[in-house]
Write a protein that holds these residues in place. Sequence first.
Motif, PDB file in Angstrom:
ATOM      1  N   ALA A  65       0.832  -1.201   0.000  1.00 48.55           N
ATOM      2  CA  ALA A  65       0.000   0.000   0.000  1.00 48.55           C
ATOM      3  C   ALA A  65       0.868   1.254   0.000  1.00 48.55           C
ATOM      4  CB  ALA A  65      -0.927  -0.010   1.209  1.00 48.55           C
ATOM      5  N   SER A  66       1.935   1.243   0.776  1.00 51.53           N
ATOM      6  CA  SER A  66       2.851   2.388   0.825  1.00 51.53           C
ATOM      7  C   SER A  66       3.501   2.619  -0.537  1.00 51.53           C
ATOM      8  CB  SER A  66       3.928   2.147   1.883  1.00 51.53           C
ATOM      9  OG  SER A  66       3.358   1.982   3.163  1.00 51.53           O
ATOM     10  N   PHE A  67       3.856   1.531  -1.220  1.00 50.27           N
ATOM     11  CA  PHE A  67       4.453   1.679  -2.543  1.00 50.27           C
ATOM     12  C   PHE A  67       3.477   2.328  -3.517  1.00 50.27           C
ATOM     13  CE2 PHE A  67       4.512  -0.160  -6.827  1.00 50.27           C
ATOM     14  CZ  PHE A  67       5.692   0.396  -7.293  1.00 50.27           C
ATOM     15  N   VAL A  73       2.189   9.605  -5.804  1.00 48.88           N
ATOM     16  CA  VAL A  73       2.789  10.911  -5.519  1.00 48.88           C
ATOM     17  C   VAL A  73       3.916  11.201  -6.499  1.00 48.88           C
ATOM     18  CG1 VAL A  73       4.118  12.215  -3.809  1.00 48.88           C
ATOM     19  CG2 VAL A  73       2.143  10.853  -3.089  1.00 48.88           C
ATOM     20  N   LEU A  74       4.721  10.199  -6.792  1.00 44.44           N
ATOM     21  CA  LEU A  74       5.829  10.389  -7.723  1.00 44.44           C
ATOM     22  C   LEU A  74       5.325  10.742  -9.117  1.00 44.44           C
ATOM     23  CD1 LEU A  74       8.875  10.168  -8.371  1.00 44.44           C
ATOM     24  CD2 LEU A  74       8.505   7.731  -8.843  1.00 44.44           C
ATOM     25  N   ALA A  75       4.351   9.993  -9.620  1.00 42.21           N
ATOM     26  CA  ALA A  75       3.820  10.258 -10.958  1.00 42.21           C
ATOM     27  C   ALA A  75       3.142  11.627 -11.003  1.00 42.21           C
ATOM     28  CB  ALA A  75       2.825   9.164 -11.350  1.00 42.21           C
ATOM     29  N   LEU A  76       2.368  11.955  -9.965  1.00 42.35           N
ATOM     30  CA  LEU A  76       1.705  13.254  -9.908  1.00 42.35           C
ATOM     31  C   LEU A  76       2.734  14.382  -9.926  1.00 42.35           C
ATOM     32  CD1 LEU A  76      -0.987  14.878  -9.412  1.00 42.35           C
ATOM     33  CD2 LEU A  76      -0.411  14.739  -6.971  1.00 42.35           C
ATOM     34  N   SER A  77       3.775  14.246  -9.146  1.00 44.16           N
ATOM     35  CA  SER A  77       4.789  15.292  -9.032  1.00 44.16           C
ATOM     36  C   SER A  77       5.575  15.460 -10.325  1.00 44.16           C
ATOM     37  CB  SER A  77       5.739  14.975  -7.876  1.00 44.16           C
ATOM     38  OG  SER A  77       5.044  14.891  -6.650  1.00 44.16           O
ATOM     39  N   LEU A  78       6.034  14.348 -10.883  1.00 42.97           N
ATOM     40  CA  LEU A  78       6.858  14.441 -12.084  1.00 42.97           C
ATOM     41  C   LEU A  78       6.083  15.021 -13.258  1.00 42.97           C
ATOM     42  CD1 LEU A  78       8.934  11.121 -11.955  1.00 42.97           C
ATOM     43  CD2 LEU A  78       9.642  13.435 -11.343  1.00 42.97           C
ATOM     44  N   ALA A 179       8.314  19.046  -4.288  1.00 38.85           N
ATOM     45  CA  ALA A 179       7.723  17.832  -4.861  1.00 38.85           C
ATOM     46  C   ALA A 179       8.769  16.743  -5.043  1.00 38.85           C
ATOM     47  CB  ALA A 179       7.049  18.164  -6.189  1.00 38.85           C
ATOM     48  N   LEU A 180       9.954  17.131  -5.511  1.00 37.64           N
ATOM     49  CA  LEU A 180      11.019  16.141  -5.705  1.00 37.64           C
ATOM     50  C   LEU A 180      11.483  15.560  -4.379  1.00 37.64           C
ATOM     51  CD1 LEU A 180      13.163  17.797  -8.524  1.00 37.64           C
ATOM     52  CD2 LEU A 180      11.756  15.742  -8.702  1.00 37.64           C
ATOM     53  N   LEU A 181      11.591  16.398  -3.355  1.00 37.89           N
ATOM     54  CA  LEU A 181      12.025  15.912  -2.035  1.00 37.89           C
ATOM     55  C   LEU A 181      11.008  14.930  -1.460  1.00 37.89           C
ATOM     56  CD1 LEU A 181      13.462  19.187  -0.442  1.00 37.89           C
ATOM     57  CD2 LEU A 181      14.744  17.177  -1.221  1.00 37.89           C
ATOM     58  N   VAL A 182       9.724  15.289  -1.556  1.00 37.79           N
ATOM     59  CA  VAL A 182       8.685  14.392  -1.039  1.00 37.79           C
ATOM     60  C   VAL A 182       8.689  13.071  -1.815  1.00 37.79           C
ATOM     61  CG1 VAL A 182       6.197  14.070  -0.789  1.00 37.79           C
ATOM     62  CG2 VAL A 182       7.238  16.269  -0.201  1.00 37.79           C
ATOM     63  N   SER A 183       8.772  13.157  -3.162  1.00 39.42           N
ATOM     64  CA  SER A 183       8.768  11.952  -3.996  1.00 39.42           C
ATOM     65  C   SER A 183       9.984  11.093  -3.722  1.00 39.42           C
ATOM     66  CB  SER A 183       8.724  12.340  -5.471  1.00 39.42           C
ATOM     67  OG  SER A 183       7.577  13.089  -5.756  1.00 39.42           O
ATOM     68  N   PHE A 184      11.131  11.736  -3.550  1.00 39.24           N
ATOM     69  CA  PHE A 184      12.363  10.998  -3.285  1.00 39.24           C
ATOM     70  C   PHE A 184      12.289  10.300  -1.932  1.00 39.24           C
ATOM     71  CE2 PHE A 184      16.890  10.810  -1.946  1.00 39.24           C
ATOM     72  CZ  PHE A 184      17.341   9.960  -2.958  1.00 39.24           C
ATOM     73  N   GLY A 185      11.661  10.975  -0.963  1.00 35.87           N
ATOM     74  CA  GLY A 185      11.497  10.339   0.349  1.00 35.87           C
ATOM     75  C   GLY A 185      10.628   9.094   0.261  1.00 35.87           C
ATOM     76  N   GLY A 186       9.534   9.177  -0.490  1.00 32.82           N
ATOM     77  CA  GLY A 186       8.675   8.004  -0.665  1.00 32.82           C
ATOM     78  C   GLY A 186       9.382   6.895  -1.408  1.00 32.82           C
ATOM     79  N   THR A 190      10.273   3.003   0.127  1.00 35.63           N
ATOM     80  CA  THR A 190       9.756   1.770  -0.498  1.00 35.63           C
ATOM     81  C   THR A 190      10.692   1.309  -1.619  1.00 35.63           C
ATOM     82  OG1 THR A 190       8.398   3.105  -2.009  1.00 35.63           O
ATOM     83  CG2 THR A 190       7.367   2.365   0.034  1.00 35.63           C
ATOM     84  N   SER A 191      11.971   1.523  -1.447  1.00 32.44           N
ATOM     85  CA  SER A 191      12.957   1.258  -2.509  1.00 32.44           C
ATOM     86  C   SER A 191      12.955  -0.197  -2.962  1.00 32.44           C
ATOM     87  CB  SER A 191      14.353   1.661  -2.046  1.00 32.44           C
ATOM     88  OG  SER A 191      14.706   0.946  -0.866  1.00 32.44           O
ATOM     89  N   SER A 192      12.732  -1.126  -2.045  1.00 34.57           N
ATOM     90  CA  SER A 192      12.741  -2.534  -2.444  1.00 34.57           C
ATOM     91  C   SER A 192      11.600  -2.838  -3.397  1.00 34.57           C
ATOM     92  CB  SER A 192      12.655  -3.433  -1.209  1.00 34.57           C
ATOM     93  OG  SER A 192      11.465  -3.165  -0.475  1.00 34.57           O
TER      94      SER A 192
END
Length: 585
Positions: A65-67, A73-78, A179-186, A190-192
């Motif tokens: 769910a977190s991923f 968020v990443l897609a929205l931001s980019l 936006a990049l900082l928030v996306s990068f944090g997410g 969930t990097s794995s």
Amino acid sequence: MSAVLEGGAFPAAGGALRRWWSRGIPCPSEIVLALMVSATWLLFYNSRFWHDTVAAMWHGTVGSASFLVSLAVLALSLQAILVLLLPRRLMRPLLAALFMIAAAGSWFCNTYGAVMNQDMMRNVIQTDRAEASALINIELLIHLALCGVVPAILIWKVRLPDRPPWQRMRGRFAFSLIALLVSFGGLLATSSSYAVFLRQHKPVRYALIPAAPVSSLVGLLISHGKHEHTGPLLNPAGKAQRIAAATDRKPLVVFLVIGETARADNFQLGGYGRPTNLGLSGVNDLVYFPHTWSCGTSTAISVPCLFSPLGRTAFDVDEAGNYTNLLDSLVAAGFDVEWRDNNSGCKGVCARVRTQVYSAAQDPQDCKSDNCYDDVMLEDLSQHLATIRRDTVIVFHQVGSHGPAYSSRYPQGSGPFEPACHSNQLDRCTAQEIVNAYDNTIAYTDSVLTRQISTLQRATSLDSLLLYVSDHGESLGEQGVYLHGLPYSFAPDVQKHVPMLIWASTGYQQRTGLDMQCLHREAAGTFSHDNFYHTVLGATDVRNDVYQSDLDILSACRNAVHAPHAPQLATEADTRATSAATSRS
């Protein structure tokens, strides 16, 4: 009621709407507009992307769910950041164009399971009117109007506040950074999951609309410009020459029939349980090769690859136009070469030979609107063969089984399998109706090939050979995928497993010492489009520096006198192919 209609309730509302429309749609800032546009794309244009992503990554856990939240968020931001990179003066027209692209992309992703990679964009660029019209239907037009035209009009009416350029740039930069900082944090959290998603589910990214079609189109244009060659054609094949010097033989005629979208799974000759090859099944001296694999999954790649001397692993479609091909070698060896096209063009292969195009032919029997049946290429064939005095190769590029309008590829009433799907909206047909319509196209191709062989059999003044192979296969709804064009690495086998067959006249067999029983035994092996180039050279007694006898299907079954110097030529071929691949890298 009449008082309301006449007195002004509706006129008043109409006046208010006109005033609102004339003032435009107020928007607080460019950042808000970018976020709204990006959110609209993600929510309403990406059902296929989210369906495939959830199917691949949802495991009912907090981590999954977190991923998914992080990915949203990443897609929205980019996408919002990319919108903010647009100059303000061009923002509205470019966003309007992006909504049209998003509408078209979402339709084909959701309806056919298409992926918006560079190969698909190449198909879009190279398609013709007839091929494009086969995809058009009322539902597509409604979808384009509601999801493309309406948002495009609304974008044009957006009214942004008039602020100093430095203030706008500062706001854009601040938002992008946050936006990049928030996306990068997410992403880090969930990097794995991202590692699994990007490595094991690469095709899903080609369904992200409109990012995938836009980035693929830009990449295609950059790649084309990078590989464009302005000098003379490169000739990796070297000098072509005939090895048969006898002058008392009959003229040799070779038919190369390039099928379209025929998949091996539906050929009766290969074990399919339905009678799709009734004509060919009764032809003597015909050999079918049941284990043949294509070079690509689209015409734009497979056709130039078929005629390339480099083979699939070294072939680069963006560089294909810089090199000579099989037809150039045949012409250099003294053959008359003709290309007959009933498809969307030869993709550059026939650029230097005589070409006859039938897509716009005015033939009341074989042409309906923009579509001609493949029989149109055979109408003058008997008379043409009667005039041949020189060795000749004729290429027939079929429209074959091209979808989704399968029922338009064969004359109405001639299909043996009913009920058949008679619409290009495949979702309106049952699975069996789609298969019936497709099998009817295979049965029609069978009749065309049978007619070509019969014509050659009657031309007793010629020695003749016919080689048929399809450019690629087709998906008929398996795993929710239709049509073709998926990236080769993960395309299903039905898009790559293709039919191939060879027929040889008695005169040709005697001329070359070809043992048909031997060829029947050889047919049990595994072959690919890589064999086509070398088999045609071998069949025409032409040799050049890249000819490899081990890729010539006929080589092992010909009289040995017709295949000299094969080991030396094969070594030279390996060297040239390696050099060509090295120069590209």
